[in-house]
Design a protein around this motif. Structure first.
Motif, PDB file in Angstrom:
ATOM      1  N   UNK A 155      25.950 -27.145  25.696  1.00  0.00           N
ATOM      2  CA  UNK A 155      24.652 -27.337  26.319  1.00  0.00           C
ATOM      3  C   UNK A 155      23.684 -26.230  25.904  1.00  0.00           C
ATOM      4  N   UNK A 156      22.442 -26.628  25.681  1.00  0.00           N
ATOM      5  CA  UNK A 156      21.336 -25.736  25.378  1.00  0.00           C
ATOM      6  C   UNK A 156      21.679 -24.708  24.296  1.00  0.00           C
ATOM      7  N   UNK A 157      21.471 -23.414  24.568  1.00  0.00           N
ATOM      8  CA  UNK A 157      21.587 -22.413  23.509  1.00  0.00           C
ATOM      9  C   UNK A 157      22.990 -22.332  22.901  1.00  0.00           C
ATOM     10  N   UNK A 158      24.030 -22.656  23.668  1.00  0.00           N
ATOM     11  CA  UNK A 158      25.400 -22.623  23.137  1.00  0.00           C
ATOM     12  C   UNK A 158      25.584 -23.631  22.015  1.00  0.00           C
ATOM     13  N   UNK A 159      24.753 -24.665  22.001  1.00  0.00           N
ATOM     14  CA  UNK A 159      24.849 -25.690  20.971  1.00  0.00           C
ATOM     15  C   UNK A 159      24.643 -25.089  19.588  1.00  0.00           C
ATOM     16  N   UNK A 160      23.674 -24.197  19.448  1.00  0.00           N
ATOM     17  CA  UNK A 160      23.376 -23.625  18.131  1.00  0.00           C
ATOM     18  C   UNK A 160      24.550 -22.802  17.610  1.00  0.00           C
ATOM     19  N   UNK A 210      17.153 -34.986  17.094  1.00  0.00           N
ATOM     20  CA  UNK A 210      15.890 -34.240  17.039  1.00  0.00           C
ATOM     21  C   UNK A 210      15.986 -32.948  17.841  1.00  0.00           C
ATOM     22  N   UNK A 211      16.718 -33.005  18.962  1.00  0.00           N
ATOM     23  CA  UNK A 211      16.836 -31.815  19.796  1.00  0.00           C
ATOM     24  C   UNK A 211      17.490 -30.646  19.082  1.00  0.00           C
ATOM     25  N   UNK A 212      18.465 -30.920  18.204  1.00  0.00           N
ATOM     26  CA  UNK A 212      19.076 -29.845  17.420  1.00  0.00           C
ATOM     27  C   UNK A 212      18.030 -29.142  16.565  1.00  0.00           C
ATOM     28  N   UNK A 213      17.121 -29.924  15.977  1.00  0.00           N
ATOM     29  CA  UNK A 213      16.080 -29.348  15.135  1.00  0.00           C
ATOM     30  C   UNK A 213      15.091 -28.521  15.956  1.00  0.00           C
ATOM     31  N   UNK A 214      14.713 -29.051  17.111  1.00  0.00           N
ATOM     32  CA  UNK A 214      13.768 -28.328  17.961  1.00  0.00           C
ATOM     33  C   UNK A 214      14.386 -27.029  18.465  1.00  0.00           C
ATOM     34  N   UNK A 215      15.655 -27.062  18.842  1.00  0.00           N
ATOM     35  CA  UNK A 215      16.344 -25.831  19.245  1.00  0.00           C
ATOM     36  C   UNK A 215      16.282 -24.793  18.126  1.00  0.00           C
ATOM     37  N   UNK A 266      14.048 -24.537  15.729  1.00  0.00           N
ATOM     38  CA  UNK A 266      12.686 -24.026  15.595  1.00  0.00           C
ATOM     39  C   UNK A 266      12.361 -23.041  16.712  1.00  0.00           C
ATOM     40  N   UNK A 267      12.867 -23.308  17.907  1.00  0.00           N
ATOM     41  CA  UNK A 267      12.603 -22.415  19.043  1.00  0.00           C
ATOM     42  C   UNK A 267      13.307 -21.078  18.910  1.00  0.00           C
ATOM     43  N   UNK A 268      14.389 -21.054  18.104  1.00  0.00           N
ATOM     44  CA  UNK A 268      15.195 -19.840  17.990  1.00  0.00           C
ATOM     45  C   UNK A 268      15.126 -19.208  16.602  1.00  0.00           C
ATOM     46  N   UNK A 269      14.139 -19.579  15.818  1.00  0.00           N
ATOM     47  CA  UNK A 269      13.902 -18.900  14.552  1.00  0.00           C
ATOM     48  C   UNK A 269      14.710 -19.389  13.379  1.00  0.00           C
ATOM     49  N   UNK A 270      15.382 -20.506  13.497  1.00  0.00           N
ATOM     50  CA  UNK A 270      16.143 -21.043  12.374  1.00  0.00           C
ATOM     51  C   UNK A 270      17.353 -21.817  12.850  1.00  0.00           C
ATOM     52  N   UNK A 271      17.893 -22.646  11.969  1.00  0.00           N
ATOM     53  CA  UNK A 271      19.030 -23.498  12.317  1.00  0.00           C
ATOM     54  C   UNK A 271      20.135 -23.255  11.308  1.00  0.00           C
ATOM     55  N   UNK A 310      27.518 -23.998   3.845  1.00  0.00           N
ATOM     56  CA  UNK A 310      26.762 -23.666   5.056  1.00  0.00           C
ATOM     57  C   UNK A 310      25.379 -23.143   4.685  1.00  0.00           C
ATOM     58  N   UNK A 311      24.394 -23.424   5.516  1.00  0.00           N
ATOM     59  CA  UNK A 311      23.024 -23.059   5.176  1.00  0.00           C
ATOM     60  C   UNK A 311      22.251 -22.656   6.422  1.00  0.00           C
ATOM     61  N   UNK A 312      21.323 -21.723   6.241  1.00  0.00           N
ATOM     62  CA  UNK A 312      20.369 -21.353   7.287  1.00  0.00           C
ATOM     63  C   UNK A 312      19.044 -22.013   6.947  1.00  0.00           C
ATOM     64  N   UNK A 313      18.608 -22.915   7.805  1.00  0.00           N
ATOM     65  CA  UNK A 313      17.345 -23.603   7.598  1.00  0.00           C
ATOM     66  C   UNK A 313      16.255 -22.795   8.268  1.00  0.00           C
ATOM     67  N   UNK A 314      15.387 -22.172   7.464  1.00  0.00           N
ATOM     68  CA  UNK A 314      14.305 -21.359   7.999  1.00  0.00           C
ATOM     69  C   UNK A 314      13.283 -22.253   8.684  1.00  0.00           C
ATOM     70  N   UNK A 315      12.541 -21.715   9.667  1.00  0.00           N
ATOM     71  CA  UNK A 315      11.540 -22.528  10.362  1.00  0.00           C
ATOM     72  C   UNK A 315      10.525 -23.136   9.399  1.00  0.00           C
ATOM     73  N   UNK A 316      10.291 -24.401   9.554  1.00  0.00           N
ATOM     74  CA  UNK A 316       9.369 -25.162   8.728  1.00  0.00           C
ATOM     75  C   UNK A 316       9.398 -26.599   9.185  1.00  0.00           C
TER      76      UNK A 316
END
Length: 386
Positions: free
Chosen positions: A16-21, A321-326, A328-333, A358-364
Motif C-alpha cells: 500500500x502507498x509508499x511501500x509499493x515503490x 497509472x497510480x504506480x506512475x503517479x507515485x 512522479x510524486x517521489x522523484x522517480x520510479x 532494472x531502470x530508474x525512470x526520471x520524472x517526465x
C-alpha cells in the motif's frame, strides 16, 4: 484547462502507498505469496491479494466497498485536508469496477443451494453503481457520483470522466479511481477462455502462460488547483473488433495513444516511459506491442508491471497509472527488468524499448495503457509540474 492530481492512495499485491515503490523496485509482491485459488473444474492459479485488513461496516457491505474505504483510510487525513476548501455539493465521485458485489452473491447462492449458513448479502451490492454510491455517502461527497464498468478500462475511464467533469465546471474536486476484488465469475471466465495462468504471468516472454488475476483499489483526488503532478493528456477509443479478443494490429490502442499525445501537446519522443497493459496473453501482448512500435518506434522505455500486481480488472487503470503517479510524486520510479531470471523474451515481438535491465525512470511525461473486452482502449499521460 489543466487537471492536477492532488492526492493518491493505492493498495494492491505490491502493498500500500509508499511501500509499493520499494517493493516494485525489488521485484517483490507480498500479495502474490498466498495460496492458490481454484476454478470449478479444479484448475489452480496464483492470485494477487490485498494484505491489509478491511474495515467492518454496519450494515454489512461488499468486499469491493470495504476495500475502497480501506484505501481512503490510508490517506484520510491528506484527502480531508485537501477537500476542506470545497463545498460538498462540488465534490464528485467517479469509480470503476467490473465485479462489484458479485462474489457476495456467489457465496450467498452456494450457501442457499447446499444448505449451509447464509452469509450477509443485499441485492444492491452487485449493482455496478454500488461502489460510487456507497463511497460518496461514506466520505460525504454530494456532487455527481457514478460508476463506470467497461471491464479492464473501467477505472482509467473513471479518471478521464473526472477530468471532463472538471473541464465542464460540473465539479471542483473529483475522487476518481476504482476497485475490484476476488470473484469466481472472472476467475472461471478467464479459465474458460483458456487464458488463466497456472503460474505467475510472464508478459512478453516466449512462454506466456496467460493472465494472473489480482485485486486492488486506487483513489486519485483530481482538481483544477496546481499541484506536483498533472494529468496532461488522455485518449480513448472503441474499435469493437471482438467481444473478448484484441484487434490483431492494435489500431484501437494506437488511436488512444495518439489522442492522448495530441491532447497533451507532446510527441512520442517526449514520453519517458509507458506502462503497458501487458496481460501476458499471446494476443494482447502482440497487438499492444504492434501499436507501440508504430507510435514510438522502439525509442521509448516500456514494460508491464502485472507480474507484481496481477491484472486487477476494473481497477487496472488506476493501479497501473497510480504506480506512475507515485513515481512522479517521489522523484522517480525504479522498475525491475521485464524478464527475470530464467525467462526468455519473445523475439518475434517488436521488443525495442522494453526494459531488459532494472531502470530508474526520471520524472517526465509518462503514459499508462489499458485495453479491455469489446475493443475499449485508453491511454493516460501524467507529468510533473516542475
Amino acid at each position: 484547462m489543466t487537471v492536477y492530481v492532488e492526492a493518491l492512495s493505492l493498495v494492491n499485491a505490491l502493498g500500500e502507498d509508499d511501500a509499493i515503490l520499494a517493493n516494485l523496485a525489488e521485484g517483490r509482491a507480498p500479495g502474490m505469496e498466498g495460496p492458490l485459488v481454484r476454478t470449478v473444474d479444479g484448475f489452480e492459479a496464483p492470485f494477487g491479494r490485498v494484505t491489509i485488513d478491511l474495515p467492518d461496516t454496519n450494515p454489512p457491505s461488499s468486499r469491493n466497498n470495504r476495500l475502497l474505504r480501506a484505501c481512503w483510510n490510508l490517506r484520510k487525513t491528506e484527502f480531508e485536508s485537501r477537500l476542506k476548501d470545497f463545498e460538498d455539493e462540488r465534490i464528485a465521485v467517479v469509480l470503476g469496477t467490473s465485479t462489484s458485489g458479485s462474489q457476495e452473491f456467489s457465496d450467498w447462492w452456494k450457501a442457499r443451494k447446499f444448505g449451509s449458513e447464509m452469509p450477509p448479502f443485499a441485492g444492491e451490492w452487485q449493482e455496478m453503481g454500488a461502489p460510487s454510491r456507497d463511497f460518496a455517502s461514506f466520505v460525504g461527497a454530494k456532487g455527481p457520483a457514478y460508476t463506470i464498468a467497461t471491464a479492464c478500462t473501467s477505472s482509467a475511464r473513471a479518471i478521464i470522466s473526472a477530468a471532463r467533469l472538471l473541464e465542464a465546471g460540473l465539479a471542483d474536486a473529483v475522487i476518481a479511481g476504482g476497485a475490484d476484488t476476488f470473484a469466481d465469475m472472472p476467475l472461471n471466465g478467464f479459465h474458460a477462455l483458456g487464458v488463466l495462468a497456472g503460474e505467475r504471468t510472464r508478459p512478453l516472454t516466449d512462454h506466456r502462460p496467460g493472465i494472473t488475476i489480482g485485486e486492488g483499489a486506487g483513489l486519485m483526488l483530481l482538481t483544477r488547483r496546481p499541484s506536483a503532478v498533472k494529468l496532461s493528456g488522455w485518449g480513448e477509443s472503441s474499435d469493437g473488433h471482438h467481444m473478448s479478443s484484441p484487434e490483431p494490429e492494435g489500431r484501437g490502442a494506437e488511436a488512444a495513444v495518439r489522442g492522448a499525445l495530441s491532447r497533451a501537446g507532446l510527441t512520442p519522443d517526449d514520453i519517458v516511459y509507458v506502462n503497458l497493459h501487458g496481460t501476458g496473453t499471446g494476443q494482447n501482448d502482440a497487438s499492444e506491442l504492434a501499436a507501440m512500435n508504430r507510435v514510438f518506434g522502439g525509442r521509448t522505455a516500456m514494460s508491464s508491471t502485472k507480474t507484481y500486481t496481477g491484472h486487477t480488472l476494473g481497477a487496472a487503470g488506476v493501479t497501473d497509472a497510480g504506480l506512475l503517479v507515485l513515481g512522479l510524486m517521489h522523484g522517480g520510479l525504479k522498475l525491475p527488468a521485464q524478464f527475470s531470471e530464467g525467462q526468455t523474451p519473445d523475439e518475434t515481438l517488436p521488443l525495442s524499448g522494453v526494459l531488459r535491465e532494472p531502470a530508474l525512470i526520471a520524472p517526465g511525461p509518462v503514459m499508462s495503457m489499458n485495453l479491455a473486452f469489446g475493443g475499449s482502449n485508453t491511454a493516460l499521460i501524467f507529468e510533473p509540474t516542475s
